[in-house]
Design a protein around this motif. Structure first.
Motif, PDB file in Angstrom:
ATOM      1  N   VAL A   1       0.823  -1.204   0.244  1.00 29.14           N
ATOM      2  CA  VAL A   1      -0.158   0.065  -0.087  1.00 29.14           C
ATOM      3  C   VAL A   1       0.775   1.197  -0.033  1.00 29.14           C
ATOM      4  N   LEU A   2       1.857   1.642   0.692  1.00 29.50           N
ATOM      5  CA  LEU A   2       2.521   2.610   1.045  1.00 29.50           C
ATOM      6  C   LEU A   2       3.989   2.692   0.307  1.00 29.50           C
ATOM      7  N   ARG A   3       4.404   1.476   0.286  1.00 19.43           N
ATOM      8  CA  ARG A   3       5.869   1.400  -0.495  1.00 19.43           C
ATOM      9  C   ARG A   3       6.087   2.031  -1.815  1.00 19.43           C
ATOM     10  N   PRO A   4       5.001   1.740  -2.593  1.00 16.05           N
ATOM     11  CA  PRO A   4       4.997   2.221  -4.045  1.00 16.05           C
ATOM     12  C   PRO A   4       4.898   3.614  -4.105  1.00 16.05           C
ATOM     13  N   VAL A   5       4.480   4.592  -2.973  1.00 16.39           N
ATOM     14  CA  VAL A   5       4.312   5.952  -3.183  1.00 16.39           C
ATOM     15  C   VAL A   5       5.316   6.617  -1.914  1.00 16.39           C
ATOM     16  N   ALA A   6       6.111   5.829  -1.434  1.00 14.67           N
ATOM     17  CA  ALA A   6       7.004   6.367  -0.387  1.00 14.67           C
ATOM     18  C   ALA A   6       7.800   7.471  -0.691  1.00 14.67           C
ATOM     19  N   ASP A   7       8.526   7.393  -2.021  1.00 16.51           N
ATOM     20  CA  ASP A   7       9.269   8.621  -2.351  1.00 16.51           C
ATOM     21  C   ASP A   7       8.492   9.929  -2.445  1.00 16.51           C
ATOM     22  N   GLY A   8       7.116   9.790  -2.477  1.00 13.08           N
ATOM     23  CA  GLY A   8       6.418  11.192  -2.459  1.00 13.08           C
ATOM     24  C   GLY A   8       6.165  11.691  -1.242  1.00 13.08           C
ATOM     25  N   PHE A   9       6.413  10.754  -0.100  1.00  8.95           N
ATOM     26  CA  PHE A   9       6.360  11.316   1.197  1.00  8.95           C
ATOM     27  C   PHE A   9       7.505  11.099   2.074  1.00  8.95           C
ATOM     28  N   ARG A  10       8.661  10.712   1.407  1.00 12.02           N
ATOM     29  CA  ARG A  10      10.074  10.553   2.213  1.00 12.02           C
ATOM     30  C   ARG A  10      10.363  11.728   2.973  1.00 12.02           C
ATOM     31  N   ASN A  11      10.251  12.847   2.580  1.00 11.71           N
ATOM     32  CA  ASN A  11      10.760  13.860   3.457  1.00 11.71           C
ATOM     33  C   ASN A  11       9.673  14.495   4.308  1.00 11.71           C
ATOM     34  N   ALA A  12       8.516  14.036   4.318  1.00 10.50           N
ATOM     35  CA  ALA A  12       7.337  14.646   5.246  1.00 10.50           C
ATOM     36  C   ALA A  12       7.618  14.019   6.401  1.00 10.50           C
ATOM     37  N   ARG A  13       7.320  14.994   7.388  1.00 13.96           N
ATOM     38  CA  ARG A  13       7.517  14.669   8.902  1.00 13.96           C
ATOM     39  C   ARG A  13       5.988  14.362   9.390  1.00 13.96           C
ATOM     40  N   GLN A  14       5.119  14.589   8.774  1.00 11.43           N
ATOM     41  CA  GLN A  14       3.814  14.159   8.965  1.00 11.43           C
ATOM     42  C   GLN A  14       2.780  13.599   7.799  1.00 11.43           C
ATOM     43  N   LEU A  15       2.212  12.442   7.942  1.00  9.99           N
ATOM     44  CA  LEU A  15       1.484  11.794   6.874  1.00  9.99           C
ATOM     45  C   LEU A  15       0.162  12.188   7.520  1.00  9.99           C
ATOM     46  N   ILE A  16      -0.711  12.678   6.374  1.00 11.81           N
ATOM     47  CA  ILE A  16      -2.183  12.782   6.632  1.00 11.81           C
ATOM     48  C   ILE A  16      -2.857  11.752   5.751  1.00 11.81           C
ATOM     49  N   ALA A  17      -3.369  10.777   6.184  1.00 11.15           N
ATOM     50  CA  ALA A  17      -4.193   9.705   5.342  1.00 11.15           C
ATOM     51  C   ALA A  17      -5.853   9.566   5.502  1.00 11.15           C
ATOM     52  N   VAL A  18      -6.289   9.572   4.364  1.00 11.51           N
ATOM     53  CA  VAL A  18      -7.960   9.306   4.253  1.00 11.51           C
ATOM     54  C   VAL A  18      -7.945   7.646   4.152  1.00 11.51           C
ATOM     55  N   ILE A  19      -8.534   7.204   5.203  1.00 10.39           N
ATOM     56  CA  ILE A  19      -8.598   5.787   5.202  1.00 10.39           C
ATOM     57  C   ILE A  19     -10.027   5.233   4.868  1.00 10.39           C
ATOM     58  N   GLN A  20     -10.100   4.149   4.235  1.00 10.20           N
ATOM     59  CA  GLN A  20     -11.478   3.755   3.894  1.00 10.20           C
ATOM     60  C   GLN A  20     -11.183   2.195   3.613  1.00 10.20           C
ATOM     61  N   GLY A  21     -12.089   1.308   3.929  1.00  6.95           N
ATOM     62  CA  GLY A  21     -11.978  -0.010   3.956  1.00  6.95           C
ATOM     63  C   GLY A  21     -11.317  -0.918   5.186  1.00  6.95           C
ATOM     64  N   PRO A  22     -10.557  -1.787   4.962  1.00  7.72           N
ATOM     65  CA  PRO A  22     -10.043  -2.839   6.000  1.00  7.72           C
ATOM     66  C   PRO A  22      -8.729  -1.873   6.578  1.00  7.72           C
ATOM     67  N   LEU A  23      -8.219  -1.209   5.835  1.00  5.61           N
ATOM     68  CA  LEU A  23      -7.145  -0.152   6.547  1.00  5.61           C
ATOM     69  C   LEU A  23      -7.591   0.721   7.569  1.00  5.61           C
ATOM     70  N   ASP A  24      -9.072   0.929   7.636  1.00  7.53           N
ATOM     71  CA  ASP A  24      -9.670   1.790   8.498  1.00  7.53           C
ATOM     72  C   ASP A  24      -9.456   1.378  10.127  1.00  7.53           C
ATOM     73  N   GLN A  25      -9.043  -0.246  10.236  1.00 10.82           N
ATOM     74  CA  GLN A  25      -8.863  -0.823  11.519  1.00 10.82           C
ATOM     75  C   GLN A  25      -7.547  -0.962  12.006  1.00 10.82           C
TER      76      GLN A  25
END
Length: 146
Positions: A49-73
């Protein structure tokens, strides 16, 4: 950054369920009853889920995620970013987890489960009594009587 997840809904739900079972306090009456954390399933979720887009948030200090489905748990901060065998505890319980490269070590997480895309677009606030808790999908970890 966008990427297609190569994991079906059923497989993702099964992996999340495996991780959740190791976090569930039901049936635990003593420390020895605590199940080992399912690092393999948690890392599989991160890799899919996250590794394919990790380059896009590599330098971010905070992740803001909108969760839906099983990951909601599942708090994303509990996902290890690398597969590894933690080995054994070195005399104290749970010390083997100190070496794990948790996502939380690199990024603070703020996630919200949403039922409406409009609440995301408008920056809608959670319903009363459902305040955001970092890493807990907007759910208070303490049940409220009443």
């Amino acid at each position: 950054t966008f990427a297609s997840v190569k994991l079906g809904h059923a497989e993702l739900a099964e992996l999340v369920g495996r991780v959740r079972r190791t976090l569930d306090p039901v049936g635990i009456t003593r420390v020895g009853d605590i199940l080992p954390f399912d690092l393999r399933a948690a890392n599989r979720i991160y890799q899919a889920v996250l590794r394919p887009v990790a380059d896009g948030f590599r330098n971010a200090r905070q992740l803001i995620a909108v969760i839906q489905g099983p990951l909601d748990q599942l708090p994303l901060s509990l996902l290890p970013t690398e597969a590894m065998d933690p080995g054994k505890d070195d005399g104290l319980l749970f010390t083997k987890y100190r070496k794990i490269p948790w996502l939380a070590r690199r990024h603070a997480e703020r996630a919200r489960a949403v039922s409406s895309r409009q609440s995301v677009r408008r920056g809608g606030e959670p319903a009363a009594g459902n305040a955001d808790y970092p890493g807990l999908r907007g759910r208070c970890p303490i049940s409220r009587a009443g």
